[in-house]
Design a protein around this motif. Structure first.
Motif, PDB file in Angstrom:
ATOM      1  N   VAL A 129       0.841  -1.200   0.000  1.00 22.62           N
ATOM      2  CA  VAL A 129       0.000   0.000   0.000  1.00 22.62           C
ATOM      3  C   VAL A 129       0.877   1.251   0.000  1.00 22.62           C
ATOM      4  O   VAL A 129       1.760   1.384   0.863  1.00 22.62           O
ATOM      5  N   PRO A 130       0.678   2.168  -0.935  1.00 26.68           N
ATOM      6  CA  PRO A 130       1.433   3.436  -0.915  1.00 26.68           C
ATOM      7  C   PRO A 130       1.143   4.214   0.369  1.00 26.68           C
ATOM      8  O   PRO A 130       0.045   4.122   0.936  1.00 26.68           O
ATOM      9  N   VAL A 135      -2.277   6.309   4.850  1.00 26.65           N
ATOM     10  CA  VAL A 135      -2.697   7.374   5.774  1.00 26.65           C
ATOM     11  C   VAL A 135      -4.187   7.675   5.602  1.00 26.65           C
ATOM     12  O   VAL A 135      -4.922   7.842   6.584  1.00 26.65           O
ATOM     13  N   THR A 136      -4.649   7.707   4.347  1.00 33.95           N
ATOM     14  CA  THR A 136      -6.068   7.974   4.081  1.00 33.95           C
ATOM     15  C   THR A 136      -6.956   6.890   4.668  1.00 33.95           C
ATOM     16  O   THR A 136      -7.962   7.175   5.334  1.00 33.95           O
ATOM     17  N   LEU A 137      -6.595   5.637   4.440  1.00 31.65           N
ATOM     18  CA  LEU A 137      -7.379   4.522   4.970  1.00 31.65           C
ATOM     19  C   LEU A 137      -7.379   4.522   6.496  1.00 31.65           C
ATOM     20  O   LEU A 137      -8.401   4.229   7.133  1.00 31.65           O
ATOM     21  N   SER A 138      -6.234   4.868   7.085  1.00 30.68           N
ATOM     22  CA  SER A 138      -6.151   4.921   8.548  1.00 30.68           C
ATOM     23  C   SER A 138      -7.048   6.020   9.118  1.00 30.68           C
ATOM     24  O   SER A 138      -7.714   5.826  10.139  1.00 30.68           O
ATOM     25  N   LEU A 139      -7.067   7.173   8.451  1.00 31.76           N
ATOM     26  CA  LEU A 139      -7.925   8.269   8.902  1.00 31.76           C
ATOM     27  C   LEU A 139      -9.399   7.885   8.823  1.00 31.76           C
ATOM     28  O   LEU A 139     -10.180   8.169   9.747  1.00 31.76           O
ATOM     29  N   ILE A 140      -9.785   7.215   7.729  1.00 33.56           N
ATOM     30  CA  ILE A 140     -11.183   6.768   7.592  1.00 33.56           C
ATOM     31  C   ILE A 140     -11.515   5.761   8.687  1.00 33.56           C
ATOM     32  O   ILE A 140     -12.598   5.797   9.289  1.00 33.56           O
ATOM     33  N   PRO A 208       6.206  -4.025  13.141  1.00 33.79           N
ATOM     34  CA  PRO A 208       5.507  -2.811  12.686  1.00 33.79           C
ATOM     35  C   PRO A 208       4.589  -3.097  11.516  1.00 33.79           C
ATOM     36  O   PRO A 208       4.910  -3.889  10.640  1.00 33.79           O
ATOM     37  N   ILE A 209       3.425  -2.466  11.515  1.00 37.76           N
ATOM     38  CA  ILE A 209       2.463  -2.694  10.445  1.00 37.76           C
ATOM     39  C   ILE A 209       2.790  -1.855   9.213  1.00 37.76           C
ATOM     40  O   ILE A 209       2.332  -2.162   8.127  1.00 37.76           O
ATOM     41  N   VAL A 210       3.580  -0.812   9.372  1.00 36.18           N
ATOM     42  CA  VAL A 210       3.966  -0.013   8.209  1.00 36.18           C
ATOM     43  C   VAL A 210       5.223   0.788   8.554  1.00 36.18           C
ATOM     44  O   VAL A 210       5.435   1.185   9.695  1.00 36.18           O
ATOM     45  N   ASN A 211       6.040   0.989   7.571  1.00 35.40           N
ATOM     46  CA  ASN A 211       7.211   1.850   7.697  1.00 35.40           C
ATOM     47  C   ASN A 211       7.006   2.995   6.722  1.00 35.40           C
ATOM     48  O   ASN A 211       7.049   2.799   5.511  1.00 35.40           O
ATOM     49  N   THR A 212       6.758   4.179   7.233  1.00 33.03           N
ATOM     50  CA  THR A 212       6.431   5.305   6.370  1.00 33.03           C
ATOM     51  C   THR A 212       7.344   6.482   6.667  1.00 33.03           C
ATOM     52  O   THR A 212       8.038   6.516   7.693  1.00 33.03           O
ATOM     53  N   SER A 213       7.335   7.431   5.773  1.00 30.89           N
ATOM     54  CA  SER A 213       8.162   8.613   5.912  1.00 30.89           C
ATOM     55  C   SER A 213       7.274   9.849   5.867  1.00 30.89           C
ATOM     56  O   SER A 213       6.487  10.017   4.928  1.00 30.89           O
ATOM     57  N   ILE A 214       7.376  10.698   6.907  1.00 30.57           N
ATOM     58  CA  ILE A 214       6.599  11.928   6.992  1.00 30.57           C
ATOM     59  C   ILE A 214       7.567  13.091   7.161  1.00 30.57           C
ATOM     60  O   ILE A 214       8.330  13.125   8.138  1.00 30.57           O
TER      61      ILE A 214
END
Length: 275
Positions: A129-130, A135-140, A208-214
């Motif tokens: 998942v991009p 982030v969008t799916l998590s917010l929803i 971890p469920i995701v490794n993301t960069s903010i």
């Protein structure tokens, strides 16, 4: 002198048909019919919420991998079907929400639920998942979870208006459970993700469920099993309270007093029969 034809005398059948028509057209009968309709629609909505909640809460997943780098999974107790039942229940709640002036809250809940319905459909495909989509799916997901605060408030308003105060108190308790659950989940997620000095094993830590960069900073987001357990507790109580609510609405519908003819009704029947 012309003979006057005798006026027809009302028969017993005519009298009872006029009596029935008078009762059905009286304001009391109209009010009774309206109340009965609202109770039936509320009963239907609660039944849809209950079975939809069971489908969303219980998981039995079948997964099949693909050579193309993604996989499919199917939940026997399908969340998408559960959400469809939940959305249909909100549609059926339209009249009673208008009666208690909570239609705007119902519409907002309908909007969030429709967005989460798309998330449950997306759940069936497993792939990389991009980050923006994640982030969008998590917010929803969190908006939908938080929207149950509104759902509890709607139930409190309805059952308070129906004078079922002890059922309204149960939904107040459930509202508090959701508030505590959301706060506890945010605190645990914050400690798990941003406090590296804290022992994550205390929360039954997983990968971890995701490794993301903010903003150029890398984050490893965890969702410990303890969070999932806390997440489920208010929903389990919601199913119990939905069952009790539906049961009491059924009792209330069966105990609703049927309209009886008033003195005005009999007067109108007598004048109608003499005419």
């Amino acid at each position: 002198m012309p003979n006057k034809s005798p006026k027809p005398t009302p028969t017993r059948t005519d009298f009872f048909s006029k009596a029935a028509a008078a009762r059905l057209s009286s304001p009391l009968a109209n009010k009774y019919h309206e109340r009965e309709t609202l109770l039936i629609e509320l009963q239907t909505s609660l039944r849809l919420f209950f079975w939809g909640g069971i489908l969303c809460l219980v998981d039995a997943t079948i997964q099949k991998s693909s050579e193309l780098g993604y996989a499919f999974r199917f939940d026997i107790f399908n969340d998408s079907i559960g959400m469809a039942l939940f959305i249909y229940g909100l549609f059926k709640l339209k009249k009673i929400s208008q009666e208690f002036n909570i239609d705007k809250l119902r519409f907002f809940l309908l909007f969030i639920s429709s967005a989460y319905f798309l998330v449950t459909i997306h759940y069936h495909v497993i792939y990389s998942v991009p980050n923006p989509l994640f982030v969008t799916l998590s917010l929803i997901n969190y908006c939908f979870y938080s929207s149950f605060l509104i759902a509890c408030f709607i139930m409190i308003k309805i059952f308070k208006g129906l004078n079922l105060r002890w059922i309204a108190i149960l939904w107040c308790i459930n509202l508090c459970l959701f508030i505590v659950s959301i706060l506890a989940e945010l605190i645990i997620m914050y400690i798990s993700n941003f406090n590296s000095t804290f022992n994550l094993d205390f929360f039954w830590n997983v990968n971890p469920i995701v490794n993301t960069s903010i903003f150029g900073q890398s984050y490893y987001f965890y969702r410990p099993p303890l969070v999932q357990l806390i997440h489920s507790v208010p929903f389990i109580f919601s199913l119990l309270f939905l069952y009790l609510s539906k049961k009491n609405i059924t009792i209330l519908a069966n105990q609703s007093p049927k309209p009886t003819p008033t003195r005005t009704d009999f007067s109108s029947e007598g004048s109608g029969g003499a005419a």
